[in-house]
Scaffold this active site. Structure first.
Site, mmCIF file in Angstrom:
data_model
loop_
_atom_site.group_PDB
_atom_site.id
_atom_site.type_symbol
_atom_site.label_atom_id
_atom_site.label_comp_id
_atom_site.label_asym_id
_atom_site.label_seq_id
_atom_site.Cartn_x
_atom_site.Cartn_y
_atom_site.Cartn_z
ATOM 1 N N GLU A 7 0.972 -1.099 0.421
ATOM 2 C CA GLU A 7 -0.115 -0.073 0.063
ATOM 3 C C GLU A 7 0.789 1.506 0.039
ATOM 4 O O GLU A 7 2.412 1.056 0.214
ATOM 5 C CB GLU A 7 -0.565 0.259 1.039
ATOM 6 N N LYS A 68 -4.806 10.829 0.398
ATOM 7 C CA LYS A 68 -5.577 10.080 0.842
ATOM 8 C C LYS A 68 -6.565 9.395 0.919
ATOM 9 O O LYS A 68 -8.034 10.087 0.690
ATOM 10 C CB LYS A 68 -5.368 9.374 2.851
ATOM 11 N N VAL A 88 -5.802 0.033 3.351
ATOM 12 C CA VAL A 88 -5.768 -1.249 3.242
ATOM 13 C C VAL A 88 -6.521 -1.280 1.980
ATOM 14 O O VAL A 88 -6.593 -1.682 1.097
ATOM 15 C CB VAL A 88 -6.391 -1.190 4.049
ATOM 16 N N ASP A 118 -17.443 5.543 13.223
ATOM 17 C CA ASP A 118 -15.966 5.808 13.171
ATOM 18 C C ASP A 118 -15.493 4.711 12.992
ATOM 19 O O ASP A 118 -15.151 4.067 13.280
ATOM 20 C CB ASP A 118 -15.394 6.941 13.991
ATOM 21 N N SER A 120 -13.426 1.736 10.382
ATOM 22 C CA SER A 120 -12.529 2.438 8.467
ATOM 23 C C SER A 120 -12.903 1.565 7.199
ATOM 24 O O SER A 120 -13.824 0.025 7.722
ATOM 25 C CB SER A 120 -11.228 1.715 8.529
ATOM 26 N N LYS A 139 -5.140 -1.521 13.927
ATOM 27 C CA LYS A 139 -3.964 -0.486 14.576
ATOM 28 C C LYS A 139 -4.313 -0.533 16.351
ATOM 29 O O LYS A 139 -5.932 -0.747 16.255
ATOM 30 C CB LYS A 139 -3.664 0.414 13.551
HETATM 31 N N1 PSU Z 1 -0.699 1.141 9.788
HETATM 32 C C1 PSU Z 1 0.358 1.797 9.925
HETATM 33 N N2 PSU Z 1 -0.148 3.265 8.858
HETATM 34 C C2 PSU Z 1 -1.115 3.948 8.417
HETATM 35 C C3 PSU Z 1 -2.043 3.002 7.904
HETATM 36 C C4 PSU Z 1 -2.325 1.578 8.387
HETATM 37 O O1 PSU Z 1 1.370 1.737 9.783
HETATM 38 O O2 PSU Z 1 -0.983 5.006 7.667
HETATM 39 C C5 PSU Z 1 -3.501 3.261 7.316
HETATM 40 C C6 PSU Z 1 -4.295 1.831 6.247
HETATM 41 O O3 PSU Z 1 -2.980 2.245 4.697
HETATM 42 C C7 PSU Z 1 -4.988 1.704 6.390
HETATM 43 C C8 PSU Z 1 -5.610 3.186 6.445
HETATM 44 O O4 PSU Z 1 -5.539 1.523 5.719
HETATM 45 O O5 PSU Z 1 -4.482 3.713 8.293
HETATM 46 C C9 PSU Z 1 -6.477 3.275 8.017
HETATM 47 O O6 PSU Z 1 -7.632 4.772 7.903
HETATM 48 P P1 PSU Z 1 -8.186 4.760 8.043
HETATM 49 O O7 PSU Z 1 -8.962 4.274 9.579
HETATM 50 O O8 PSU Z 1 -9.001 6.210 7.818
HETATM 51 O O9 PSU Z 1 -9.216 3.445 7.322
HETATM 52 MN MN MN Z 2 -12.895 6.713 9.841
#
Ligand code: PSU
Ligand code: MN
Length: 283
Positions: A7, A68, A88, A118, A120, A139
């Site tokens: 990614e 992003k 992802v 919220d 993802s 995470k």
């Molecule tokens: N894991 C990391 N760093 C990141 C991400 C994941 O160590 O930057 C990113 C991935 O691309 C994941 C995104 O898909 O954060 C999720 O963001 P959101 O919660 O806004 O969907």
């Molecule tokens: Mn979000």
């Protein structure tokens, strides 16, 4: 040749320059060492690209004018010919479109703590796109029990690669069970083949703990996460900025120990993904 998707959000918005650029190239080298072809994904002038060139990766690493992009953003990015890093969710989309089955990342997005509205789009993608995603769990900034339940609801198998519990990104355990443990790439490949043979159209998660020496101490991780969440709440950070903000705050407050863990687990996941891709080719 077997391909492994990587990614670009982690490069453009998840890690600081120049570590991010070096990391992106190192991940590609690790995949090649295992006999597979790396394909770092992104959108360039609105076009999906599975396999960014090194100079494009450098441009993404510098991060200026690179947004992003999660699933909701793709049509806008395409229509307006924007440069966009893929999360992802959107890397899964680009990979599937390019015929790539295996994808390595760091940590999955999921349900945020205290804000279960919220969630993802990484989960939406796993529910709808048949790609195998290798990660170190969701995470740790997230509500991990809720995220794990959502994966179950959405019908996404969660495999533990050499572990019985889902790892928690910075740390090796979460107390949350995986659906099956596999100790070899061949075992994972067999389950993925079965998934596809049954016509299941969801993705699959393969979770690998961060390498022993690089994982964060549990107490250090907990403290850093709490501090980051408090700061985000105080500043009113929300939406797509929240995840990058929290990760950057944690990297800073741990004196870069979190950053080291993040880099080590990314490399580990790239290696495992390449082995799984090779095993799929051979079966
Ligand atoms: N894991 C990391 N760093 C990141 C991400 C994941 O160590 O930057 C990113 C991935 O691309 C994941 C995104 O898909 O954060 C999720 O963001 P959101 O919660 O806004 O969907
Ligand atoms: Mn979000």
């Amino acid at each position: 040749m077997t391909q492994v998707a990587l990614e670009s959000t982690v490069i453009a918005h998840g890690l600081p320059y120049p570590q991010n650029y070096r990391t992106a190239l190192r991940l590609e080298a690790i995949v090649r060492d295992q006999g597979a072809e790396p394909r770092t994904c992104g959108f360039v002038r609105g076009q999906p690209v599975a396999g960014l060139a090194p100079e494009q990766i450098k441009y993404f690493a510098r991060g200026q004018d690179v947004i992003k992009a999660s699933l909701r953003d793709l049509a806008i990015v395409h229509a307006r010919r924007l440069d966009a890093a893929t999360t992802v969710a959107t890397t899964m989309w680009v990979a599937h479109r390019a015929g790539i089955q295996v994808f390595a990342t760091g940590g999955l997005g999921g349900v945020h703590r205290g804000q279960d509205y919220d969630e993802s789009a990484d989960l939406t993608a796993l529910a709808t796109i048949p790609v195998l995603v290798v990660c170190a769990g969701a995470k740790a900034i997230l509500d991990l029990p809720r995220t794990r339940e959502r994966l179950e609801t959405l019908g996404v198998p969660v495999i533990g690669y050499g572990c019985d519990e889902m790892p928690a990104f910075y740390t090796r355990t979460s107390g949350l069970p995986v659906d099956a443990r596999c100790d070899t790439a061949e075992e994972v490949a067999a389950i993925w083949r079965a998934h596809r043979a049954l016509g299941l159209s969801t993705g699959m998660l393969v979770t690998a703990p961060p390498p022993e020496g690089a994982a964060l101490d549990e107490a250090v991780a907990r403290e850093a996460i709490d501090a980051a969440l408090n700061e985000a709440a105080a500043r009113g950070v929300r939406g797509k900025e929240l995840t990058p903000f929290l990760l950057a705050h944690i990297a800073q407050s741990t004196g870069e120990a979190a950053l080291r863990a993040n880099l080590a687990l990314l490399e580990n996941n790239a290696r495992i993904a390449a082995r799984i891709a090779r095993a799929l080719e051979e079966q």
